[in-house]
Write a protein that holds these residues in place. Sequence first.
Motif, PDB file in Angstrom:
ATOM      1  N   VAL A 242       0.804  -1.224   0.000  1.00 55.19           N
ATOM      2  CA  VAL A 242       0.000   0.000   0.000  1.00 55.19           C
ATOM      3  C   VAL A 242       0.840   1.279   0.000  1.00 55.19           C
ATOM      4  O   VAL A 242       0.314   2.361  -0.226  1.00 55.19           O
TER       5      VAL A 242
ATOM      6  N   THR B 290      -7.770  -2.288   8.723  1.00 49.67           N
ATOM      7  CA  THR B 290      -8.021  -1.558   7.474  1.00 49.67           C
ATOM      8  C   THR B 290      -7.134  -2.011   6.320  1.00 49.67           C
ATOM      9  O   THR B 290      -7.388  -1.641   5.180  1.00 49.67           O
TER      10      THR B 290
ATOM     11  N   THR C 111      -7.639  -1.523   1.984  1.00 50.09           N
ATOM     12  CA  THR C 111      -6.897  -0.443   1.352  1.00 50.09           C
ATOM     13  C   THR C 111      -6.465  -0.878  -0.041  1.00 50.09           C
ATOM     14  O   THR C 111      -5.891  -1.953  -0.215  1.00 50.09           O
TER      15      THR C 111
END
Length: 100
Positions: free
Chosen positions: A40, A76, A80
């Motif tokens: 990410v 999370t 993502t």
Amino acid sequence: MNKAVTTASLALALALSAALAVAAIPMTAHAAEKDKCFGVALKGKNDCKAGAGTSCAGTSKVDYQSNAWSMVPKGTCEQTASPTSPTGFGQLQEFKAKSA
């Protein structure tokens, strides 16, 4: 120095030490509320690990590098976006990037 000044200095030092120790507790708890999320980070913005030949933070060579991670709020990571991930989302472990 007289005894009163020395005692006051010692009391101040102890109070400061106690305050710093208490302040460190939330930081530890805060770190526990995060996950390492692979795939990410943007180029040069990873928190750590970016493969062979790299040292650590800020060493990722490309956006969404599959072996570079960033800390994200717990729960999370897999929500993502990560265009290099087989699932299209960040992963909790290093992965083999999909071909473009």
